[in-house]
Structures are given as C-alpha cells and as structure tokens.
Scaffold this active site. Structure first.
Site, mmCIF file in Angstrom:
data_model
loop_
_atom_site.group_PDB
_atom_site.id
_atom_site.type_symbol
_atom_site.label_atom_id
_atom_site.label_comp_id
_atom_site.label_asym_id
_atom_site.label_seq_id
_atom_site.Cartn_x
_atom_site.Cartn_y
_atom_site.Cartn_z
ATOM 1 N N LYS A 42 0.745 -1.316 -0.111
ATOM 2 C CA LYS A 42 -0.237 -0.265 -0.058
ATOM 3 C C LYS A 42 0.757 1.385 -0.037
ATOM 4 O O LYS A 42 0.433 2.464 -0.374
ATOM 5 C CB LYS A 42 -0.690 -0.048 1.360
ATOM 6 C CG LYS A 42 -1.873 -1.020 1.513
ATOM 7 C CD LYS A 42 -2.609 -0.976 2.666
ATOM 8 C CE LYS A 42 -3.263 -2.103 2.770
ATOM 9 N NZ LYS A 42 -3.894 -2.243 4.356
ATOM 10 N N GLY A 43 2.224 1.041 0.482
ATOM 11 C CA GLY A 43 2.929 2.268 0.755
ATOM 12 C C GLY A 43 3.194 3.146 -0.371
ATOM 13 O O GLY A 43 3.364 4.576 -0.258
ATOM 14 N N GLU A 98 7.864 1.682 -6.171
ATOM 15 C CA GLU A 98 7.846 1.327 -4.751
ATOM 16 C C GLU A 98 8.115 2.739 -3.662
ATOM 17 O O GLU A 98 8.612 3.709 -4.232
ATOM 18 C CB GLU A 98 8.927 0.464 -4.587
ATOM 19 C CG GLU A 98 9.387 -0.011 -3.277
ATOM 20 C CD GLU A 98 8.359 -0.815 -2.550
ATOM 21 O OE1 GLU A 98 6.842 -0.211 -2.317
ATOM 22 O OE2 GLU A 98 8.459 -1.937 -1.999
ATOM 23 N N ASP A 99 7.591 2.633 -2.658
ATOM 24 C CA ASP A 99 7.923 3.948 -1.986
ATOM 25 C C ASP A 99 9.085 3.935 -1.205
ATOM 26 O O ASP A 99 9.776 5.101 -1.391
ATOM 27 C CB ASP A 99 6.869 3.723 -0.633
ATOM 28 C CG ASP A 99 6.844 2.349 0.287
ATOM 29 O OD1 ASP A 99 7.735 1.731 -0.177
ATOM 30 O OD2 ASP A 99 6.099 2.273 1.188
ATOM 31 N N ASP A 102 14.742 -0.273 1.455
ATOM 32 C CA ASP A 102 15.593 -0.514 2.749
ATOM 33 C C ASP A 102 16.517 -1.549 2.565
ATOM 34 O O ASP A 102 17.546 -1.384 2.139
ATOM 35 C CB ASP A 102 14.438 -0.691 3.982
ATOM 36 C CG ASP A 102 14.832 -0.492 5.435
ATOM 37 O OD1 ASP A 102 15.857 -0.627 5.698
ATOM 38 O OD2 ASP A 102 14.020 0.091 6.171
ATOM 39 N N LYS A 130 17.090 4.082 1.135
ATOM 40 C CA LYS A 130 18.068 4.112 2.235
ATOM 41 C C LYS A 130 19.275 3.249 2.051
ATOM 42 O O LYS A 130 19.236 2.064 2.343
ATOM 43 C CB LYS A 130 17.133 3.339 3.672
ATOM 44 C CG LYS A 130 16.373 4.306 4.206
ATOM 45 C CD LYS A 130 15.836 3.587 5.584
ATOM 46 C CE LYS A 130 14.558 4.264 6.172
ATOM 47 N NZ LYS A 130 14.123 3.540 7.283
ATOM 48 N N VAL A 152 10.617 6.527 8.825
ATOM 49 C CA VAL A 152 9.824 7.573 8.152
ATOM 50 C C VAL A 152 8.423 7.184 7.769
ATOM 51 O O VAL A 152 8.088 6.179 7.822
ATOM 52 C CB VAL A 152 10.267 8.167 6.843
ATOM 53 C CG1 VAL A 152 11.785 8.957 7.213
ATOM 54 C CG2 VAL A 152 10.572 6.997 5.990
ATOM 55 N N ASP A 158 3.746 4.183 6.448
ATOM 56 C CA ASP A 158 3.021 4.274 7.535
ATOM 57 C C ASP A 158 3.884 3.342 8.691
ATOM 58 O O ASP A 158 4.856 2.981 8.557
ATOM 59 C CB ASP A 158 2.035 3.068 7.324
ATOM 60 C CG ASP A 158 2.197 1.827 7.274
ATOM 61 O OD1 ASP A 158 1.401 0.762 7.662
ATOM 62 O OD2 ASP A 158 3.020 1.327 6.245
ATOM 63 N N ARG A 164 -0.436 7.260 6.836
ATOM 64 C CA ARG A 164 -0.079 7.481 5.248
ATOM 65 C C ARG A 164 -0.402 8.716 4.790
ATOM 66 O O ARG A 164 -0.027 9.068 3.683
ATOM 67 C CB ARG A 164 -0.810 6.236 4.394
ATOM 68 C CG ARG A 164 -0.424 4.976 4.967
ATOM 69 C CD ARG A 164 -0.928 3.955 4.112
ATOM 70 N NE ARG A 164 -0.763 2.421 4.630
ATOM 71 C CZ ARG A 164 0.349 1.723 4.279
ATOM 72 N NH1 ARG A 164 1.410 2.291 3.348
ATOM 73 N NH2 ARG A 164 0.245 0.461 4.695
#
Length: 179
Positions: A42-43, A98-99, A102, A130, A152, A158, A164
């Site tokens: 969902k990000g 993609e948000d 990581d 990141k 973040v 979220d 969000r």
C-alpha cells in the site's frame, strides 16, 4: 506537523517537484513504448498516483501487494505475495513503483520474479532510498530521494497502517514505535 512526528524530512513541495522531475526522466527513457507500471501496495499508492499523472507516455497500470514486514518495523526475511498482478508481464517493459528501498530484500526478489515470468525489462522507480540499510544488491533505476536510516512516515508510508495520509515525509518519534 503531526504530534507523533519528530520533524519533517521532506515537504510536500519538495516531494512534488522531485516526482515531476523523475517522471520526466522516465518519459524520455520510454518514448515509443507502453510500459506496465506496477505499484507496490500500500505504501507506494500516493507516490504512484502522482508519478503516473506526471508521465506523458502511454502506460498500463497494475498492482502487487508484497511484504517482508508484517506489522513490525523489522523485515521478516520472507517475501509474501498478498496480491499478484492481473496482467501477464511476458515480453513487457515493467516499471516497479515502490515507496522505499530499505534492506532491498523485497525488490531484489520481486525483480527476479518478474524476469522469471518473462518481462523483457524491469525498472525500479522509488521515492526513498536508504542505502545504509542495504543488505541485497539492488539499486533503483530512478530515485527521488536518498535518506538516512530514520523511521519515516507520510506520503503513503506508515507505521501500523497510520500516518499514510500526511502530505509530507516526517520522522516518527522513537517512543511511538519503541525504537
């Protein structure tokens, strides 16, 4: 600013400006093509929406829900596909939106999976990168912002399904997530 936010890392204006610039780069790279743009739920939904509206090339849209996190703040190390694509990727140029990258686990495995399914190319567009957290050899083709190792929230990101809808990206206070 939301009271659970330590500080604002990226303002709404900074985000919108950079998303437009990245969309312009992607437009140039995909001239004459009609890629399948895959949003990772969902990000990425807010970033995805802004990004595709800034594209001028023809695109087809699809979504996947994949996770390696569950409800926590640390990766489980296992990729779970919760919602698969509706479209066949065989012979297609695929753009994954993609948000955040990581550890890189999710995108490294997802990119390999789409290649296995016959995608002719797989490109990654990410809002946040990141680098210092990277454990897998994955580099986004297009990246809006490189950030430090902070937790973040906002603009689709979220913590336990909250925050969000914030229009900016902020750093979540450590006492909120127990870090």
């Amino acid at each position: 600013m939301h009271p659970d936010c330590e500080k604002i890392m990226l303002t709404e204006e900074e985000i919108r400006s950079r998303v437009k610039a990245v969309a312009l780069e992607v437009d140039r790279a995909y001239q004459g093509k009609c890629p399948l743009v895959v949003g990772i739920l969902k990000g990425s939904i807010i970033f995805y929406s802004d990004f595709i509206r800034d594209l001028s090339i023809p695109v087809e849209l699809d979504f996947m829900a994949v996770s390696s996190y569950g409800s926590g703040a640390v990766s489980s190390g296992k990729l779970r596909i919760k919602k698969d694509l509706d479209k066949d990727v065989s012979g297609r140029d695929v753009i994954i939106v993609e948000d955040i990258i990581d550890s890189g686990f999710t995108l490294a495995n997802l990119k390999a999976l789409l290649h296995e399914r016959g995608a002719s190319s797989v490109c990654i567009v990410t809002l946040l990168n990141k680098v210092e957290r990277r454990e897998y050899d994955i580099v986004p083709d297009y990246n809006c912002f490189e950030i430090a190792n902070e937790f973040v929230i906002g603009y689709g990101l979220d913590y336990n399904e909250q925050y969000r809808n914030l229009p900016y990206i902020g750093i979540l206070k450590r006492e909120v997530y127990g870090g």
